[in-house]
Scaffold this motif. Structure first.
Motif, PDB file in Angstrom:
ATOM      1  N   THR A  70       0.830  -1.207   0.000  1.00 15.21           N
ATOM      2  CA  THR A  70       0.000   0.000   0.000  1.00 15.21           C
ATOM      3  C   THR A  70       0.865   1.258   0.000  1.00 15.21           C
ATOM      4  N   ALA A  71       1.890   1.274   0.856  1.00 15.70           N
ATOM      5  CA  ALA A  71       2.787   2.432   0.890  1.00 15.70           C
ATOM      6  C   ALA A  71       3.513   2.595  -0.439  1.00 15.70           C
ATOM      7  N   GLY A  72       3.851   1.476  -1.067  1.00 13.50           N
ATOM      8  CA  GLY A  72       4.603   1.531  -2.310  1.00 13.50           C
ATOM      9  C   GLY A  72       3.825   2.110  -3.468  1.00 13.50           C
ATOM     10  N   LYS A  73       2.499   1.950  -3.464  1.00 12.58           N
ATOM     11  CA  LYS A  73       1.718   2.428  -4.618  1.00 12.58           C
ATOM     12  C   LYS A  73       1.760   3.949  -4.747  1.00 12.58           C
ATOM     13  N   ASP A  74       2.016   4.646  -3.643  1.00 15.44           N
ATOM     14  CA  ASP A  74       2.091   6.106  -3.699  1.00 15.44           C
ATOM     15  C   ASP A  74       3.427   6.591  -4.266  1.00 15.44           C
ATOM     16  N   TYR A  75       4.405   5.682  -4.335  1.00 17.76           N
ATOM     17  CA  TYR A  75       5.745   6.064  -4.823  1.00 17.76           C
ATOM     18  C   TYR A  75       6.202   5.135  -5.946  1.00 17.76           C
ATOM     19  N   ILE A  76       5.230   4.609  -6.694  1.00 16.78           N
ATOM     20  CA  ILE A  76       5.548   3.564  -7.658  1.00 16.78           C
ATOM     21  C   ILE A  76       6.488   4.046  -8.760  1.00 16.78           C
ATOM     22  N   THR A  77       6.453   5.335  -9.076  1.00 13.45           N
ATOM     23  CA  THR A  77       7.320   5.850 -10.148  1.00 13.45           C
ATOM     24  C   THR A  77       8.721   6.179  -9.657  1.00 13.45           C
ATOM     25  N   GLN A  78       8.864   6.445  -8.359  1.00 16.96           N
ATOM     26  CA  GLN A  78      10.178   6.830  -7.863  1.00 16.96           C
ATOM     27  C   GLN A  78      10.803   5.809  -6.921  1.00 16.96           C
ATOM     28  N   ALA A  79      10.004   4.822  -6.455  1.00 16.23           N
ATOM     29  CA  ALA A  79      10.536   3.782  -5.563  1.00 16.23           C
ATOM     30  C   ALA A  79       9.889   2.447  -5.948  1.00 16.23           C
TER      31      ALA A  79
END
Length: 284
Positions: free
Chosen positions: A233-242
């Motif tokens: 869930t946390a990763g989906k907010d930073y999918i383009t940079q992380a």
């Protein structure tokens, strides 16, 4: 018989691969306190969203926490949910299925109609409703998944009991005065457990997948407790940079569910006599 089982199992290469995946998950999860390179909740904002390197093999998250450490501890959550939820489902399913299959009559009708009613309710909707009322925490998730996953197990156990109670050795046990409980636990249940074990293996995979989905929606294990679902869930907010925040838990969930499904397939082929008897006939 044990030697025969292992010989058959070792010939099923995909099942062996599944077993290796499952055992690897168990070892890594149980060994997390000794294997994890960093405490799972240790924050370092200076290393926020740091890509994978020699000190952080799977990078860091938005708070600078080591993703590998959180993944290892998240595996412990998955194991807990899978085994405890399936344990609860097994207890309910075996007890109700045994009562329905052995005694029959109005008890059978009552239990099977209850099963039909539960099956008419969409499982995910029922789980979401219960979580809203009881609250999203690890204990509630395990109990809710377990208490909504027993129906197929009860049907399976009932079918086995209906078949086995007609066998000659069961009639002989009755003839010499063995009690109903003795017949159930000493003579019928041990011979009915093989397909139950197979179903339980698939159930563990389903429970892990369900918990990950609930955590992804924010209704499962709550932060800061690490779970593969809430890491995703946390990763989906930073999918383009992380990208590593979504890739790592995604692969872990995939491999875990795959491992349990492959293991279950192998156990089903070996332990289910109906499949074993038709093994040589099905070449398609």
């Amino acid at each position: 018989m044990n030697n025969s089982f292992w010989r058959k199992f070792k010939r099923k290469r995909l099942s062996v691969i599944g077993t290796v995946l499952v055992l690897t998950l168990i070892v890594l999860s149980l060994g997390a306190p000794f294997i994890a390179p960093h405490p799972p909740d240790e924050q370092n904002l200076a290393l926020r969203l740091h890509p994978p390197d020699a000190s952080h093999w799977l990078g860091t998250d938005e708070y600078g926490r080591d993703v590998l450490s959180r993944m290892l501890y998240g595996g412990r959550i998955s194991l807990s949910v899978g085994f405890v939820a399936v344990g609860i489902a097994l207890a309910i399913g075996i007890i109700l299925g045994a009562i329905a299959g052995y005694f029959g009559g109005w008890l059978d009708q009552l239990i099977m109609r209850t099963v039909d009613i539960v099956l008419c309710i969409p499982t995910l909707f029922l789980i979401l409703m219960l979580i809203v009322f009881l609250g999203p925490n690890l204990f509630n998730i395990m109990v809710i998944i377990g208490c909504t996953s027993w129906t197929e197990l009860s049907r399976l156990v009932r079918a086995e009991f209906l078949t086995l109670r007609q066998r000659d050795y069961i009639q002989a046990a009755h003839a010499v005065g063995v009690s109903d409980l003795g017949v159930i636990f000493r003579h019928i249940l041990p011979n009915a457990l093989a397909p139950v074990f197979v179903s339980a293996t698939f159930g563990i995979a389903g429970a892990i997948l369900l918990e990950s989905g609930l955590s992804f929606l924010g209704l499962g294990v709550q932060p800061p407790v690490p779970s593969w679902g809430n890491i995703l869930t946390a990763g989906k907010d930073y999918i383009t940079q992380a990208w590593w925040l979504t890739l790592s838990p995604g692969i872990a969930i995939f491999l875990t569910v795959l491992g349990y499904n492959l293991l279950g397939d192998g156990l089903r082929d070996i332990l289910d006599p109906r499949l074993s008897s038709g093994e040589g006939e099905n070449h398609g």
